[in-house]
Write an enzyme that holds these catalytic residues in place. Structure first.
Site: not given
Length: 759
Positions: A61, A109
């Site tokens: 990430h 998300h």
């Protein structure tokens, strides 16, 4: 306990893997070996905060370790003379009018929304707003593209019901966005069973800032003070980036603890406080505490400036008094901003924070050496070389490109097209989105010129793009659109991504703007599998080729891998957010038919291919040959529309649902029917002409007295007159024979209420 020492220098391979799993680090064996080698050189074992800091920085990430090589290869040089910042800071910055710039970013998300749909989607909105805010910009618009599961399916073991996820995601976006007072104006919504386990929540934001008030996300000078402002720090979101960098398993207590908790009631005054401090010239550098928390924000900011930092955690305001040092350091609690300022400006910022009832802490200073030192309760818990922390491994993963299909499958023709089109327009991926989008506030700042829905009262239809007027004293506007074509990308990642970009491009042209910049959110499965990595590489290559050809900069992006559950991957989903400019918002175009007796034209060569279309998927076909859009033709369309702008009453791009959906949606916005004959479109079967979704087609409404002037000077561009507007029925003929004849209100009813039973 202040800290623990993690014994790794004497650990064998099995123990290294066990440590990574037990501590939730999500580091591979090779990465754990690299950490062990580093501390062997230091002659000591790591403290728990240090190894957690490495795991944050090296997570997929934060580090982009599987994608960085290909992003740089294909997108690294895509800048223009009006690009201010691209792929450097928390968001892209592009010139707006010489005095002001607009700031844009899109983030995923996904994993959090699969586990806690409401909270995951809400914090996605909060995080993307702070990405734009930390550049010094006033957020002016929210965008969200959602890709959700089959909402008619039952609960899966260990997972949440797709319908529950649907309601939670929409509710989270609604409540957070509405409460912070930023209009949610654009986006997309797509359903497929392959998103049952892995919903995709791609949130975007656009802001406006005076060029001399742009704030960078990199430190400026040793001796500058680091301060933390916003909400309190808690245990929520710990290991959030690690969780987002692995494949999903069952929904468990530990996975829920990795989800951040958003609070828009703190975010809204924080926006005010940050803008006030920036207007006063008090902020030297700034970074949002998003994924990785203070660990990532502080490390990345000072690393970008070529410095180090010395930080003390004791004065940070906590949600729980018994938090350990490593928990404070990597907490992903929301609504927090890291700022760098001159020592003499600390009290001024503190006063602004107190005015807006925000927590404020002085946490350290920038240092000249390239080390990060962190103290807690008078003990040093981190002392590391910042380059080791921030220079994560970069993988050039092997990939395999899917062999392109040569065949074209044409499903059987429906016996009754009148009945068929009612069912077709009510399908999840072709029906209206009123139930969802009307929950969002589109006009809260009073700057929305073209909203997501346009048309006469109670007769609205979808806009192709929305228009924002960001400055009070200027008529210049931003044209916004966002979406993806996963149905096409699944068939051919390269051609499908080009079609995604072409649709965004056409949306902006259709609304009267000129495409200006691009950001992406690239959502794929497990990059350790060659076919998935091949999808990613081809998609990124397509973005590079399209933007290079069309002269567009790619200024920011996001990659989300490991979107799989039990080795079932999502559809490859490269979401494109495109921003256009329009010199005068009063000249914006909309999609609904303006009157009776006007001519209807189709511009762009027909594709005559049903591959990837909703029509084909409805009949069970998901493969076949997919032609890429002709970018030279798209350029000619851009120039033609610009030269004929004053003659066009309405326009709508041909994409999801094909030509029939485009014509019908134009009709729905006013209740005015139409009568067209499609025999001159091409020699293909009627259903191919009506429901094909590829190509560069746009439908235009032209006043009868402007027709001759309109078609003059087409320079070889395909322009077909289809028919005229009028009446209250939708009538389609083929070579003089009627094939569809339905009432506008009847078809609109099926289209308008397609989502009613699901939300």
């Amino acid at each position: 306990m202040i800290f623990r020492t993690i014994r790794i220098r004497d650990a064998d391979d099995a123990r290294l893997k066990a440590i990574s799993k037990r501590l939730g680090l999500a580091l591979s064996l090779d990465e754990m070996k690299a950490v062990r080698s580093y501390f062997e050189r230091l002659g000591r074992d790591p403290i728990d905060a240090e190894i957690h800091a490495v795991a944050q920085s090296w997570s997929e990430h934060c580090s982009y370790k599987s994608s960085k090589y290909y992003l740089k290869k294909y997108l690294g040089s895509l800048k223009t003379d009006y690009t201010i910042l691209a792929m450097e800071d928390d968001a892209g910055v592009v010139d707006f009018d010489g005095e002001y710039a607009y700031v844009l970013k899109m983030e995923s998300h996904n994993h959090p929304s699969a586990v806690e749909p409401y909270g995951g989607a809400a914090t996605g909105i909060g995080g993307i707003v702070r990405d734009v805010l930390c550049m010094g910009a006033q957020p002016v618009a929210l965008i969200d593209s959602l890709f959700l599961g089959d909402v008619s399916s039952d609960r899966y073991e260990g997972l949440l019901s797709p319908r529950y996820i649907f309601g939670g995601v929409v509710g989270g976006i609604r409540d957070y966005g509405n409460r912070i007072g930023i209009p949610n104006v654009a986006g997309s919504l797509y359903f497929d069973k392959l998103y049952n386990s892995n919903p995709l929540v791609n949130a975007g934001c656009v802001g406006i800032v005076r060029r001399d008030r742009i704030v960078r996300s990199k430190s400026y000078k040793p001796g500058d003070v680091l301060v933390l402002m916003g909400g309190k720090t808690g245990r929520d979101g710990i290991h959030g980036v690690n969780f987002a960098s692995t494949t999903l398993g069952k929904v468990t207590k530990s996975s829920r603890l990795a989800i951040q908790l958003g609070n828009p009631i703190v975010e809204q005054p924080m926006i005010k406080a940050v803008l006030e401090a920036n207007d006063a010239g008090l902020i030297r550098a700034m970074k949002d505490l998003g994924g990785g928390g203070l660990s990532s924000a502080a490390t990345e900011m000072v690393y970008a400036g070529g410095f180090g930092a010395e930080i003390t955690l004791d004065d940070i305001k906590l949600k729980e008094s018994n938090m350990s040092g490593w928990e404070i350091w990597i907490s992903e609690s929301q609504e927090r901003m890291l700022m760098e300022c001159y020592p003499e400006d600390v009290e001024k910022i503190r006063q602004i924070a107190e005015k807006w009832n925000l927590d404020f802490s002085v946490i350290g200073q920038v240092t000249a050496d390239r080390r990060i030192r962190v103290y807690y309760k008078k003990r040093k818990i981190i002392d590391m070389d910042i380059e080791f922390l921030d220079d994560s491994p970069v993988y050039q993963r092997p990939y395999r490109i899917k062999e392109v299909e040569k065949s074209v499958t044409v499903p059987q023709e429906p016996e009754d097209l009148n009945s068929f089109v009612r069912d077709f327009m009510a399908r999840l991926n072709t029906c209206a989105r009123f139930n969802v989008v009307r929950q969002y506030d589109h006009t809260v700042r009073g700057s929305t010129i073209v909203t997501p829905f346009v048309g006469r009262p109670n007769k609205e239809t979808h806009a192709d793009a929305t228009v924002i007027k960001p400055l009070e004293n200027s008529m210049r506007g931003l044209v916004l659109t966002s979406g993806s074509r996963p149905n096409m990308v699944s068939v051919d990642p390269y051609a499908g991504t080009l079609l995604t970009l072409a649709e965004a491009y056409k949306n902006i042209l259709s609304t009267g703007g000129r495409p200006h910049s691009v950001v992406d959110a690239l959502n794929f499965g497990n990059p350790e599998r060659e076919e998935i990595m091949g999808q990613f590489v081809e998609s990124v290559r397509a973005i590079g080729d399209f933007c290079r050809k069309m002269g567009l900069p790619v200024v920011a992006g996001n990659v989300s891998f490991y979107n799989e559950y039990r080795k079932t991957d999502i559809m490859p989903t490269p979401t494109i957010m495109m921003v256009g400019l329009i010199d005068d918002v009063r000249r914006s175009r909309t999609t609904y038919m303006k009157g009776s007796g006007n001519a209807i034209y189709l511009i762009g060569e027909p594709c005559d291919n049903l591959t990837g279309s909703e029509y084909s998927r409805m009949h069970g076909y998901t493969d076949g040959f997919l032609p890429a859009p002709d970018l030279d033709e798209l350029t000619r369309i851009r120039d033609f529309l610009s030269s004929k702008a004053d003659m066009i009453l309405s326009s709508h791009d041909v994409s999801s649902g094909g030509l029939f959906a485009a014509l019908s949606e134009m009709s729905f916005g006013s209740g005015i029917g139409f009568h067209v004959d499609i025999s001159n479109v091409s020699a293909a079967r009627p259903t191919v002409k009506l429901f094909s979704e590829c190509g560069n087609g746009l439908v235009l409404e032209i006043a009868k007295d402007k027709e001759e002037q309109f078609v003059d000077g087409s320079n070889g561009l395909a322009i077909k007159r289809l028919g005229e507007t009028g009446g209250d029925r939708i009538i389609v003929d083929e070579a003089g024979l009627n094939i569809i004849d339905v009432a506008v209100d009847d078809l609109r009813g099926a289209w308008e209420h397609g989502l009613d039973r699901y939300i």
